[in-house]
Design a protein around this motif. Structure first.
Motif, PDB file in Angstrom:
ATOM      1  N   CYS A 111       0.847  -1.195   0.000  1.00 28.64           N
ATOM      2  CA  CYS A 111       0.000   0.000   0.000  1.00 28.64           C
ATOM      3  C   CYS A 111       0.881   1.242   0.000  1.00 28.64           C
ATOM      4  O   CYS A 111       1.852   1.331   0.731  1.00 28.64           O
ATOM      5  CB  CYS A 111      -0.905   0.032   1.233  1.00 28.64           C
ATOM      6  SG  CYS A 111      -2.198  -1.205   1.188  1.00 28.64           S
ATOM      7  N   ASP A 115      -5.178   5.717   2.387  1.00 32.19           N
ATOM      8  CA  ASP A 115      -6.405   5.564   1.586  1.00 32.19           C
ATOM      9  C   ASP A 115      -6.434   4.221   0.866  1.00 32.19           C
ATOM     10  O   ASP A 115      -7.462   3.547   0.828  1.00 32.19           O
ATOM     11  CB  ASP A 115      -6.540   6.702   0.565  1.00 32.19           C
ATOM     12  CG  ASP A 115      -6.861   8.032   1.222  1.00 32.19           C
ATOM     13  OD1 ASP A 115      -7.501   8.016   2.302  1.00 32.19           O
ATOM     14  OD2 ASP A 115      -6.478   9.078   0.665  1.00 32.19           O
ATOM     15  N   GLU A 116      -5.305   3.817   0.308  1.00 28.98           N
ATOM     16  CA  GLU A 116      -5.244   2.522  -0.368  1.00 28.98           C
ATOM     17  C   GLU A 116      -5.446   1.383   0.627  1.00 28.98           C
ATOM     18  O   GLU A 116      -6.143   0.406   0.340  1.00 28.98           O
ATOM     19  CB  GLU A 116      -3.909   2.359  -1.092  1.00 28.98           C
ATOM     20  CG  GLU A 116      -3.843   1.082  -1.926  1.00 28.98           C
ATOM     21  CD  GLU A 116      -2.538   0.935  -2.690  1.00 28.98           C
ATOM     22  OE1 GLU A 116      -2.312  -0.175  -3.201  1.00 28.98           O
ATOM     23  OE2 GLU A 116      -1.746   1.893  -2.766  1.00 28.98           O
ATOM     24  N   LYS A 118      -7.171   1.543   3.457  1.00 32.33           N
ATOM     25  CA  LYS A 118      -8.599   1.554   3.811  1.00 32.33           C
ATOM     26  C   LYS A 118      -9.430   0.890   2.714  1.00 32.33           C
ATOM     27  O   LYS A 118     -10.355   0.134   2.995  1.00 32.33           O
ATOM     28  CB  LYS A 118      -9.082   2.986   4.030  1.00 32.33           C
ATOM     29  CG  LYS A 118      -8.634   3.596   5.325  1.00 32.33           C
ATOM     30  CD  LYS A 118      -9.172   5.025   5.427  1.00 32.33           C
ATOM     31  CE  LYS A 118      -8.697   5.726   6.664  1.00 32.33           C
ATOM     32  NZ  LYS A 118      -9.156   7.127   6.717  1.00 32.33           N
ATOM     33  N   TYR A 119      -9.098   1.183   1.466  1.00 38.06           N
ATOM     34  CA  TYR A 119      -9.815   0.607   0.326  1.00 38.06           C
ATOM     35  C   TYR A 119      -9.692  -0.923   0.341  1.00 38.06           C
ATOM     36  O   TYR A 119     -10.676  -1.642   0.193  1.00 38.06           O
ATOM     37  CB  TYR A 119      -9.249   1.187  -0.976  1.00 38.06           C
ATOM     38  CG  TYR A 119      -9.802   0.531  -2.221  1.00 38.06           C
ATOM     39  CD1 TYR A 119     -11.096   0.809  -2.666  1.00 38.06           C
ATOM     40  CD2 TYR A 119      -9.037  -0.364  -2.948  1.00 38.06           C
ATOM     41  CE1 TYR A 119     -11.600   0.204  -3.805  1.00 38.06           C
ATOM     42  CE2 TYR A 119      -9.523  -0.976  -4.080  1.00 38.06           C
ATOM     43  CZ  TYR A 119     -10.811  -0.689  -4.503  1.00 38.06           C
ATOM     44  OH  TYR A 119     -11.313  -1.294  -5.631  1.00 38.06           O
ATOM     45  N   LYS A 120      -8.487  -1.427   0.585  1.00 36.43           N
ATOM     46  CA  LYS A 120      -8.275  -2.875   0.630  1.00 36.43           C
ATOM     47  C   LYS A 120      -9.076  -3.508   1.766  1.00 36.43           C
ATOM     48  O   LYS A 120      -9.714  -4.545   1.590  1.00 36.43           O
ATOM     49  CB  LYS A 120      -6.786  -3.199   0.828  1.00 36.43           C
ATOM     50  CG  LYS A 120      -5.958  -3.133  -0.423  1.00 36.43           C
ATOM     51  CD  LYS A 120      -4.552  -3.615  -0.107  1.00 36.43           C
ATOM     52  CE  LYS A 120      -3.738  -3.839  -1.355  1.00 36.43           C
ATOM     53  NZ  LYS A 120      -2.435  -4.430  -1.066  1.00 36.43           N
ATOM     54  N   GLU A 122     -11.784  -2.355   3.208  1.00 39.95           N
ATOM     55  CA  GLU A 122     -13.213  -2.270   2.856  1.00 39.95           C
ATOM     56  C   GLU A 122     -13.616  -3.404   1.917  1.00 39.95           C
ATOM     57  O   GLU A 122     -14.620  -4.073   2.124  1.00 39.95           O
ATOM     58  CB  GLU A 122     -13.488  -0.935   2.151  1.00 39.95           C
ATOM     59  CG  GLU A 122     -14.404  -0.028   2.911  1.00 39.95           C
ATOM     60  CD  GLU A 122     -14.573   1.283   2.169  1.00 39.95           C
ATOM     61  OE1 GLU A 122     -14.948   1.279   0.968  1.00 39.95           O
ATOM     62  OE2 GLU A 122     -14.325   2.318   2.815  1.00 39.95           O
ATOM     63  N   ARG A 123     -12.831  -3.605   0.888  1.00 35.97           N
ATOM     64  CA  ARG A 123     -13.150  -4.656  -0.088  1.00 35.97           C
ATOM     65  C   ARG A 123     -13.101  -6.041   0.572  1.00 35.97           C
ATOM     66  O   ARG A 123     -13.958  -6.877   0.316  1.00 35.97           O
ATOM     67  CB  ARG A 123     -12.204  -4.594  -1.279  1.00 35.97           C
ATOM     68  CG  ARG A 123     -12.511  -3.387  -2.171  1.00 35.97           C
ATOM     69  CD  ARG A 123     -11.765  -3.380  -3.481  1.00 35.97           C
ATOM     70  NE  ARG A 123     -11.890  -4.568  -4.292  1.00 35.97           N
ATOM     71  CZ  ARG A 123     -12.841  -4.785  -5.211  1.00 35.97           C
ATOM     72  NH1 ARG A 123     -13.773  -3.890  -5.408  1.00 35.97           N
ATOM     73  NH2 ARG A 123     -12.835  -5.881  -5.920  1.00 35.97           N
ATOM     74  N   LYS A 126     -16.118  -6.842   2.652  1.00 40.69           N
ATOM     75  CA  LYS A 126     -17.296  -7.149   1.829  1.00 40.69           C
ATOM     76  C   LYS A 126     -17.134  -8.499   1.110  1.00 40.69           C
ATOM     77  O   LYS A 126     -18.008  -8.898   0.352  1.00 40.69           O
ATOM     78  CB  LYS A 126     -17.541  -6.046   0.807  1.00 40.69           C
ATOM     79  CG  LYS A 126     -17.934  -4.734   1.441  1.00 40.69           C
ATOM     80  CD  LYS A 126     -18.091  -3.660   0.396  1.00 40.69           C
ATOM     81  CE  LYS A 126     -18.421  -2.335   1.058  1.00 40.69           C
ATOM     82  NZ  LYS A 126     -18.449  -1.231   0.095  1.00 40.69           N
ATOM     83  N   THR A 130      -9.119  -8.028  -3.398  1.00 38.62           N
ATOM     84  CA  THR A 130      -8.491  -6.744  -3.722  1.00 38.62           C
ATOM     85  C   THR A 130      -7.703  -6.904  -5.015  1.00 38.62           C
ATOM     86  O   THR A 130      -7.147  -7.963  -5.283  1.00 38.62           O
ATOM     87  CB  THR A 130      -7.548  -6.278  -2.595  1.00 38.62           C
ATOM     88  OG1 THR A 130      -6.564  -7.272  -2.391  1.00 38.62           O
ATOM     89  CG2 THR A 130      -8.302  -5.997  -1.333  1.00 38.62           C
TER      90      THR A 130
END
Length: 131
Positions: A111, A115-116, A118-120, A122-123, A126, A130
């Protein structure tokens, strides 16, 4: 301190580190318990200074061990993941924490920024892979 005993001082210091970490206290907290300066604890742990018998006995009281244990220079188990006196539920919690730390390391590997990361996360939460 004689140079010929340098290795024994270092091993003694490592034992102090081991028992301090098993107690889960910082150098500062241990220093306060022993009524000495934090820098003295650091010097002991590094094997740079000798220790009085009074301090050895006080350490043993704080660590709840016998003096011979401070001078047992055989390799010790990993304090965090393999503590012999830990209850089973605590060991399970430590092992789970170790697994979580490994997973976070894998997630964050590569990362560029928060932000990256957090994105990982989050994915993954769910159930999505990633990229």
């Amino acid at each position: 301190m004689k140079k010929q005993y340098r290795d024994q001082y270092r091993k003694f210091g490592l034992n102090v580190v081991y028992y301090r970490k098993a107690l889960r206290v910082t150098q500062l907290q241990l220093a306060e318990m022993l009524d000495i300066e934090r820098s003295h604890i650091s010097a002991i742990e590094l094997g740079n200074v000798g220790v009085s018998m009074d301090l050895i006995f006080k350490m043993c009281e704080v660590f709840k061990i016998k003096p011979r244990e401070l001078f047992d220079f055989t390799p010790k188990p990993d304090v965090f993941f393999d503590r012999p006196e830990t209850e089973r539920r605590e060991m399970a919690a430590d092992k789970q924490l170790g697994t979580i730390i490994e997973m976070i390391s894998m997630i964050l590997d590569g990362c560029k920024d928060l932000d990256e990361a957090k994105y990982k996360v989050e994915r993954l939460s769910k159930g999505l892979k990633t990229p």
